[in-house]
Design a protein around this motif. Structure first.
Motif, PDB file in Angstrom:
ATOM      1  N   GLU A 260      -6.587  -2.530   9.914  1.00  0.00           N
ATOM      2  CA  GLU A 260      -6.121  -1.289   9.309  1.00  0.00           C
ATOM      3  C   GLU A 260      -5.222  -1.608   8.118  1.00  0.00           C
ATOM      4  N   THR A 261      -5.067  -0.611   7.256  1.00  0.00           N
ATOM      5  CA  THR A 261      -4.211  -0.754   6.084  1.00  0.00           C
ATOM      6  C   THR A 261      -3.101   0.291   6.116  1.00  0.00           C
ATOM      7  N   VAL A 262      -2.059  -0.002   5.383  1.00  0.00           N
ATOM      8  CA  VAL A 262      -0.972   0.946   5.140  1.00  0.00           C
ATOM      9  C   VAL A 262      -0.497   0.728   3.711  1.00  0.00           C
ATOM     10  N   THR A 263      -0.230   1.826   3.026  1.00  0.00           N
ATOM     11  CA  THR A 263       0.357   1.744   1.693  1.00  0.00           C
ATOM     12  C   THR A 263       1.783   2.260   1.777  1.00  0.00           C
ATOM     13  N   TRP A 264       2.698   1.405   1.339  1.00  0.00           N
ATOM     14  CA  TRP A 264       4.128   1.715   1.349  1.00  0.00           C
ATOM     15  C   TRP A 264       4.574   2.060  -0.048  1.00  0.00           C
ATOM     16  N   ARG A 265       5.522   2.992  -0.124  1.00  0.00           N
ATOM     17  CA  ARG A 265       6.213   3.277  -1.375  1.00  0.00           C
ATOM     18  C   ARG A 265       7.694   3.156  -1.087  1.00  0.00           C
ATOM     19  N   GLY A 266       8.371   2.309  -1.852  1.00  0.00           N
ATOM     20  CA  GLY A 266       9.791   2.093  -1.638  1.00  0.00           C
ATOM     21  C   GLY A 266      10.476   1.647  -2.916  1.00  0.00           C
ATOM     22  N   LYS A 267      11.794   1.742  -2.895  1.00  0.00           N
ATOM     23  CA  LYS A 267      12.580   1.387  -4.079  1.00  0.00           C
ATOM     24  C   LYS A 267      13.168  -0.004  -3.897  1.00  0.00           C
ATOM     25  N   HIS A 268      12.664  -0.929  -4.670  1.00  0.00           N
ATOM     26  CA  HIS A 268      13.142  -2.317  -4.648  1.00  0.00           C
ATOM     27  C   HIS A 268      13.537  -2.718  -6.059  1.00  0.00           C
ATOM     28  N   LEU A 269      14.697  -3.328  -6.155  1.00  0.00           N
ATOM     29  CA  LEU A 269      15.217  -3.786  -7.441  1.00  0.00           C
ATOM     30  C   LEU A 269      15.319  -2.629  -8.438  1.00  0.00           C
ATOM     31  N   GLY A 270      15.665  -1.436  -7.910  1.00  0.00           N
ATOM     32  CA  GLY A 270      15.897  -0.274  -8.746  1.00  0.00           C
ATOM     33  C   GLY A 270      14.660   0.483  -9.194  1.00  0.00           C
ATOM     34  N   VAL A 271      13.471   0.051  -8.740  1.00  0.00           N
ATOM     35  CA  VAL A 271      12.222   0.658  -9.192  1.00  0.00           C
ATOM     36  C   VAL A 271      11.365   1.025  -7.975  1.00  0.00           C
ATOM     37  N   TYR A 272      10.780   2.224  -7.980  1.00  0.00           N
ATOM     38  CA  TYR A 272       9.839   2.575  -6.917  1.00  0.00           C
ATOM     39  C   TYR A 272       8.545   1.797  -7.115  1.00  0.00           C
ATOM     40  N   GLN A 273       8.096   1.172  -6.033  1.00  0.00           N
ATOM     41  CA  GLN A 273       6.893   0.351  -6.063  1.00  0.00           C
ATOM     42  C   GLN A 273       5.982   0.736  -4.905  1.00  0.00           C
ATOM     43  N   THR A 274       4.703   0.462  -5.049  1.00  0.00           N
ATOM     44  CA  THR A 274       3.770   0.647  -3.940  1.00  0.00           C
ATOM     45  C   THR A 274       3.198  -0.705  -3.557  1.00  0.00           C
ATOM     46  N   HIS A 275       2.882  -0.819  -2.272  1.00  0.00           N
ATOM     47  CA  HIS A 275       2.408  -2.086  -1.704  1.00  0.00           C
ATOM     48  C   HIS A 275       1.418  -1.730  -0.599  1.00  0.00           C
ATOM     49  N   THR A 276       0.167  -2.127  -0.758  1.00  0.00           N
ATOM     50  CA  THR A 276      -0.851  -1.874   0.261  1.00  0.00           C
ATOM     51  C   THR A 276      -1.094  -3.157   1.029  1.00  0.00           C
ATOM     52  N   SER A 277      -0.924  -3.075   2.358  1.00  0.00           N
ATOM     53  CA  SER A 277      -1.116  -4.223   3.248  1.00  0.00           C
ATOM     54  C   SER A 277      -2.281  -3.966   4.188  1.00  0.00           C
ATOM     55  N   LYS A 278      -2.887  -5.057   4.627  1.00  0.00           N
ATOM     56  CA  LYS A 278      -3.949  -5.004   5.637  1.00  0.00           C
ATOM     57  C   LYS A 278      -3.625  -6.007   6.728  1.00  0.00           C
ATOM     58  N   ILE A 279      -3.756  -5.577   7.983  1.00  0.00           N
ATOM     59  CA  ILE A 279      -3.606  -6.500   9.106  1.00  0.00           C
ATOM     60  C   ILE A 279      -4.894  -7.313   9.183  1.00  0.00           C
ATOM     61  N   ILE A 280      -4.782  -8.630   9.019  1.00  0.00           N
ATOM     62  CA  ILE A 280      -5.980  -9.480   8.984  1.00  0.00           C
ATOM     63  C   ILE A 280      -6.169 -10.290  10.262  1.00  0.00           C
ATOM     64  N   ASN A 281      -5.123 -10.357  11.085  1.00  0.00           N
ATOM     65  CA  ASN A 281      -5.202 -11.157  12.304  1.00  0.00           C
ATOM     66  C   ASN A 281      -4.191 -10.610  13.293  1.00  0.00           C
ATOM     67  N   MET A 282      -4.621 -10.441  14.550  1.00  0.00           N
ATOM     68  CA  MET A 282      -3.708  -9.943  15.566  1.00  0.00           C
ATOM     69  C   MET A 282      -4.075 -10.539  16.913  1.00  0.00           C
ATOM     70  N   LYS A 283      -3.064 -11.110  17.555  1.00  0.00           N
ATOM     71  CA  LYS A 283      -3.213 -11.612  18.924  1.00  0.00           C
ATOM     72  C   LYS A 283      -2.066 -11.010  19.717  1.00  0.00           C
ATOM     73  N   LYS A 284      -2.332  -9.837  20.295  1.00  0.00           N
ATOM     74  CA  LYS A 284      -1.304  -9.120  21.056  1.00  0.00           C
ATOM     75  C   LYS A 284      -0.924  -9.915  22.284  1.00  0.00           C
ATOM     76  N   PRO A 285       0.292 -10.025  22.654  1.00  0.00           N
ATOM     77  CA  PRO A 285       1.509  -9.550  21.994  1.00  0.00           C
ATOM     78  C   PRO A 285       2.209 -10.663  21.222  1.00  0.00           C
ATOM     79  N   TYR A 286       1.467 -11.678  20.821  1.00  0.00           N
ATOM     80  CA  TYR A 286       2.086 -12.892  20.280  1.00  0.00           C
ATOM     81  C   TYR A 286       2.270 -12.930  18.770  1.00  0.00           C
ATOM     82  N   GLN A 287       1.357 -12.321  18.036  1.00  0.00           N
ATOM     83  CA  GLN A 287       1.484 -12.415  16.585  1.00  0.00           C
ATOM     84  C   GLN A 287       0.550 -11.445  15.895  1.00  0.00           C
TER      85      GLN A 287
END
Length: 129
Positions: A31-58
């Motif tokens: 799954e993906t999520v797109t974040w919008r947040g203010k870093h270093l005084g500027v609003y930025q967007t960052h889209t991440s994708k979970i590429i690997n998951m081994k519950k509950p370890y990582q």
């Protein structure tokens, strides 16, 4: 962190909000999520994708779109007695070649470490309630 709502709470200082993809609850593998947040005084967007998951370890996420040239974040969990130890491994590259590398060493590495430590304090307090 898989919990989108807790992530938003733990990053309130940077006003991070999930604006696309999974926007609440627990994010899952692929799954993906797109974040919008203010870093270093500027609003930025960052889209991440979970590429690997081994519950509950990582689980591991990578940046699909954003300000960085590359961004990979591993979240590792280990049980020690009654405690869970969470370790973040963050690998990133800034754009702009040599200037980006200098910026990483002088400032960005420290900024991101401080950001994660502050965020993790809030996660810890929430988890221990």
């Amino acid at each position: 962190m898989r919990d989108i709502d807790l992530h938003q709470k733990s990053t309130s200082k940077t006003h991070e909000k999930a604006i696309a993809g999974r926007t609440s609850g627990l994010i899952e593998n692929n799954e993906t999520v797109t974040w919008r947040g203010k870093h270093l005084g500027v609003y930025q967007t960052h889209t991440s994708k979970i590429i690997n998951m081994k519950k509950p370890y990582q689980f591991t996420d990578i940046m699909l779109k954003g300000t960085f040239k590359s961004f990979k974040h591993q979240h590792l969990f280990k049980q020690e007695g009654d405690n869970t130890i969470m370790t973040d491994i963050l690998e990133f590259e800034s754009p702009f070649g040599i200037i980006g590398k200098i910026f990483n060493r002088i400032f960005l590495k420290y900024y991101l470490k401080k950001f994660l430590l502050e965020r993790n304090k809030i996660i810890k307090i929430t988890a221990e309630r």
